[in-house]
Design a protein around this motif. Structure first.
Motif, PDB file in Angstrom:
ATOM      1  N   LYS A   1      45.729  -6.950  21.596  1.00 27.62           N
ATOM      2  CA  LYS A   1      45.411  -6.064  22.719  1.00 27.62           C
ATOM      3  C   LYS A   1      45.647  -6.747  24.060  1.00 27.62           C
ATOM      4  O   LYS A   1      46.057  -6.114  25.021  1.00 27.62           O
ATOM      5  N   LYS A   2      45.349  -8.029  24.140  1.00 32.17           N
ATOM      6  CA  LYS A   2      45.544  -8.757  25.398  1.00 32.17           C
ATOM      7  C   LYS A   2      46.992  -8.701  25.852  1.00 32.17           C
ATOM      8  O   LYS A   2      47.282  -8.579  27.031  1.00 32.17           O
TER       9      LYS A   2
ATOM     10  N   LYS B   1      38.547  -8.478  29.229  1.00 34.12           N
ATOM     11  CA  LYS B   1      39.850  -8.685  28.580  1.00 34.12           C
ATOM     12  C   LYS B   1      39.909 -10.060  27.931  1.00 34.12           C
ATOM     13  O   LYS B   1      40.372 -10.208  26.807  1.00 34.12           O
ATOM     14  N   ARG B   2      39.402 -11.065  28.633  1.00 33.43           N
ATOM     15  CA  ARG B   2      39.432 -12.423  28.090  1.00 33.43           C
ATOM     16  C   ARG B   2      38.512 -12.590  26.881  1.00 33.43           C
ATOM     17  O   ARG B   2      38.863 -13.249  25.921  1.00 33.43           O
TER      18      ARG B   2
ATOM     19  N   THR C   1      38.678  -8.804  23.750  1.00 28.66           N
ATOM     20  CA  THR C   1      39.848  -8.214  23.107  1.00 28.66           C
ATOM     21  C   THR C   1      40.555  -9.267  22.267  1.00 28.66           C
ATOM     22  O   THR C   1      40.485 -10.453  22.551  1.00 28.66           O
TER      23      THR C   1
ATOM     24  N   MET D   1      36.371  -6.388  34.487  1.00 31.86           N
ATOM     25  CA  MET D   1      37.325  -6.008  33.441  1.00 31.86           C
ATOM     26  C   MET D   1      38.186  -7.196  33.006  1.00 31.86           C
ATOM     27  O   MET D   1      38.572  -7.302  31.841  1.00 31.86           O
ATOM     28  N   GLY D   2      38.507  -8.075  33.934  1.00 34.59           N
ATOM     29  CA  GLY D   2      39.261  -9.276  33.570  1.00 34.59           C
ATOM     30  C   GLY D   2      38.469 -10.132  32.601  1.00 34.59           C
ATOM     31  O   GLY D   2      39.013 -10.686  31.645  1.00 34.59           O
TER      32      GLY D   2
ATOM     33  N   LEU E   1      43.720  -2.263  34.464  1.00 35.08           N
ATOM     34  CA  LEU E   1      43.866  -3.405  35.369  1.00 35.08           C
ATOM     35  C   LEU E   1      45.106  -3.247  36.254  1.00 35.08           C
ATOM     36  O   LEU E   1      45.080  -3.587  37.438  1.00 35.08           O
TER      37      LEU E   1
ATOM     38  N   ARG F   1      45.627 -10.018  37.359  1.00 33.57           N
ATOM     39  CA  ARG F   1      45.469 -10.835  36.137  1.00 33.57           C
ATOM     40  C   ARG F   1      46.446 -10.458  35.104  1.00 33.57           C
ATOM     41  O   ARG F   1      46.847  -9.452  34.817  1.00 33.57           O
TER      42      ARG F   1
ATOM     43  N   ILE G   1      42.870  -1.279  28.504  1.00 36.21           N
ATOM     44  CA  ILE G   1      42.344  -2.251  29.453  1.00 36.21           C
ATOM     45  C   ILE G   1      43.463  -2.769  30.361  1.00 36.21           C
ATOM     46  O   ILE G   1      43.280  -2.909  31.558  1.00 36.21           O
ATOM     47  N   ASN G   2      44.655  -3.000  29.819  1.00 38.63           N
ATOM     48  CA  ASN G   2      45.775  -3.465  30.643  1.00 38.63           C
ATOM     49  C   ASN G   2      46.260  -2.375  31.589  1.00 38.63           C
ATOM     50  O   ASN G   2      46.627  -2.646  32.729  1.00 38.63           O
TER      51      ASN G   2
ATOM     52  N   SER H   1      47.773  -1.144  26.134  1.00 38.53           N
ATOM     53  CA  SER H   1      46.345  -1.061  25.817  1.00 38.53           C
ATOM     54  C   SER H   1      45.621  -0.501  27.045  1.00 38.53           C
ATOM     55  O   SER H   1      46.041  -0.681  28.188  1.00 38.53           O
TER      56      SER H   1
END
Length: 94
Positions: free
Chosen positions: A75-76, A67-68, A71, A63-64, A87, A94, A83-84, A81
């Motif tokens: 969103k990062k 994200k990198r 997105t 998932m990290g 995580l 991260r 994904i955050n 979001s």
């Protein structure tokens, strides 16, 4: 091989968690519909088995990376979001 049809999951019906990820109801619905075996997130702080440690590390790495690479900047940096949230729930550093 035919592709499995996606399952409709929504926050309002208790299938997606507002904290990120799926609720038990959502995992059960997805597993029944697709024949998969989704498990609950590893959220414990300590006392993890080797399997749980490997699962957490694998999830955080995967998932990290998403994200990198997948997105946009908005969103990062957005703490709300999905994904955050995921995580954070898995306690990824991260």
């Amino acid at each position: 091989m035919p592709r499995k049809k996606g399952v409709s999951l929504s926050v309002g019906r208790g299938e997606k968690s507002r904290k990120g990820g799926l609720t038990a109801k959502g995992r059960k619905k997805h597993n029944n519909a697709t024949g998969s075996n989704l498990k609950a997130p590893v959220t414990k702080k300590s006392g993890l088995t080797k399997t749980e440690q490997k699962r957490r590390k694998s999830f955080c790495d995967r998932m990290g990376g998403m994200k990198r690479k997948m997105t946009n900047t908005k969103k990062k940096n957005d703490p709300n979001s999905r994904i955050n949230k995921a995580l954070r729930r898995w306690r990824c550093g991260r």
